[in-house]
Design an enzyme around this catalytic site. Sequence first.
Site, PDB file in Angstrom:
ATOM      1  N   LYS A  47       0.836  -1.205   0.000  1.00 20.53           N
ATOM      2  CA  LYS A  47       0.000   0.000   0.000  1.00 20.53           C
ATOM      3  C   LYS A  47       0.865   1.246   0.000  1.00 20.53           C
ATOM      4  CE  LYS A  47       0.883   1.111   4.493  1.00 20.53           C
ATOM      5  NZ  LYS A  47       1.513   2.364   4.959  1.00 20.53           N
ATOM      6  N   ALA A  79      10.180  -3.212   6.036  1.00 23.98           N
ATOM      7  CA  ALA A  79      10.300  -1.980   6.839  1.00 23.98           C
ATOM      8  C   ALA A  79      10.422  -0.766   5.934  1.00 23.98           C
ATOM      9  CB  ALA A  79      11.486  -2.064   7.789  1.00 23.98           C
ATOM     10  N   GLY A 138       7.559   1.087   4.773  1.00 20.34           N
ATOM     11  CA  GLY A 138       6.406   1.975   4.808  1.00 20.34           C
ATOM     12  C   GLY A 138       5.315   1.600   3.826  1.00 20.34           C
ATOM     13  N   MET A 139       5.373   0.383   3.265  1.00 18.48           N
ATOM     14  CA  MET A 139       4.364  -0.059   2.304  1.00 18.48           C
ATOM     15  C   MET A 139       3.524  -1.229   2.816  1.00 18.48           C
ATOM     16  SD  MET A 139       6.157   0.275  -1.457  1.00 18.48           S
ATOM     17  CE  MET A 139       4.577  -0.126  -2.242  1.00 18.48           C
ATOM     18  N   GLY A 140       3.653  -1.563   4.079  1.00 21.86           N
ATOM     19  CA  GLY A 140       2.777  -2.561   4.681  1.00 21.86           C
ATOM     20  C   GLY A 140       3.009  -3.978   4.223  1.00 21.86           C
ATOM     21  N   GLY A 141       4.254  -4.349   3.917  1.00 19.92           N
ATOM     22  CA  GLY A 141       4.525  -5.700   3.448  1.00 19.92           C
ATOM     23  C   GLY A 141       4.205  -6.773   4.473  1.00 19.92           C
ATOM     24  N   GLY A 142       4.599  -6.551   5.721  1.00 18.94           N
ATOM     25  CA  GLY A 142       4.296  -7.515   6.772  1.00 18.94           C
ATOM     26  C   GLY A 142       2.801  -7.654   7.005  1.00 18.94           C
ATOM     27  N   ALA A 201       0.551  -7.162   4.669  1.00 21.35           N
ATOM     28  CA  ALA A 201       0.043  -7.919   3.519  1.00 21.35           C
ATOM     29  C   ALA A 201       0.262  -9.407   3.721  1.00 21.35           C
ATOM     30  CB  ALA A 201       0.724  -7.439   2.240  1.00 21.35           C
ATOM     31  N   ASP A 211      -2.620  -1.949   9.652  1.00 21.49           N
ATOM     32  CA  ASP A 211      -2.633  -2.014   8.190  1.00 21.49           C
ATOM     33  C   ASP A 211      -3.183  -3.331   7.645  1.00 21.49           C
ATOM     34  OD1 ASP A 211      -1.604   0.532   7.924  1.00 21.49           O
ATOM     35  OD2 ASP A 211       0.474  -0.133   7.694  1.00 21.49           O
TER      36      ASP A 211
END
Length: 309
Positions: free
Chosen positions: A17, A105, A107-111, A113, A145
């Site tokens: 995101k 880490a 800022g795109m919400g990988g964890g 997701a 998130d």
Amino acid sequence: MSQAMPTTGVHVRAPGKLNLFFEVGPLGDDGYHDVASAYQAVSLYEDVWAEPSDAFTIAVSGSVDVSTVPCDDRNLAVRAARMVAREVGYRGGVHLDIVKNVPVAGGMGGGSADAAAALVAVDALLGADLGTARLLAMGAKLGADVPFALMGGTAIGTGRGDELRPALAQGRFEWVIVTTGDGLSTPEVYGHLDAQRDDGLAPEGREDIRDVEPGVLHALRAGDARALAEHMRNDLQVAALALRPELRTTIELGERSGALAGIVSGSGPTIAFLAEDRDAALDLQISLAASGYAALHVHGPVHGARVLA
């Protein structure tokens, strides 16, 4: 459900995101901040495969550096898998294979997701059919998130960011993201913002945040990239730039190279540049890559976590 009967395996894909707008309120007595955020899911995905196992295990690989990703119960995806198993009374285990493309880490919400994908995958694996509302509530317990990664699209988040409502977004928005190998800690960025506000180096946050700026909503409804660029904002950016001053240089270069606007995504350090159209995005990607940056062209909005055949 006393005992679920697993299928042979399930593949789920969930998006990263971008925060198109992110307003942060003052630090509350409970140690948290209220926020108002406009989220957009973009075409950079995490892939999660779930299969029956004797225990809860995980393997992580990907196109990004995954060396700092925990492979035990600290991992949000493992916690998500266990949560679904408890919910349905399943006493076996689940093995998760995760292939990451969203910066760690960054800022795109990988964890988040990954966690959303694990919720959907294990729900399907066990034939639980928990339903969207229950999965969203479970996701909110894992992190602010996670519910958005389940929903996808474009949404407005308030409260801790997990009180979501869909936002109408016409058309397709073109983005170029610049990633870096070194992540930023979200708690560290929030803490630095609080310190900057205490020292008068950053504007104070509003006490009562109820929504994002109307200009953001109007631009999304109109599918107007130029209008959206005028209203993009991230209160965490001042802290991220203080911790990583070189990010300012990246933003300035991108905007000189044709971006309508550049912004730190979430707590950073990923930078998101909004382009006017697909051709402009491709030109910007080429220009940034020629300057030595890891630049990716993505678009949004895209769907949330879903099972793939």
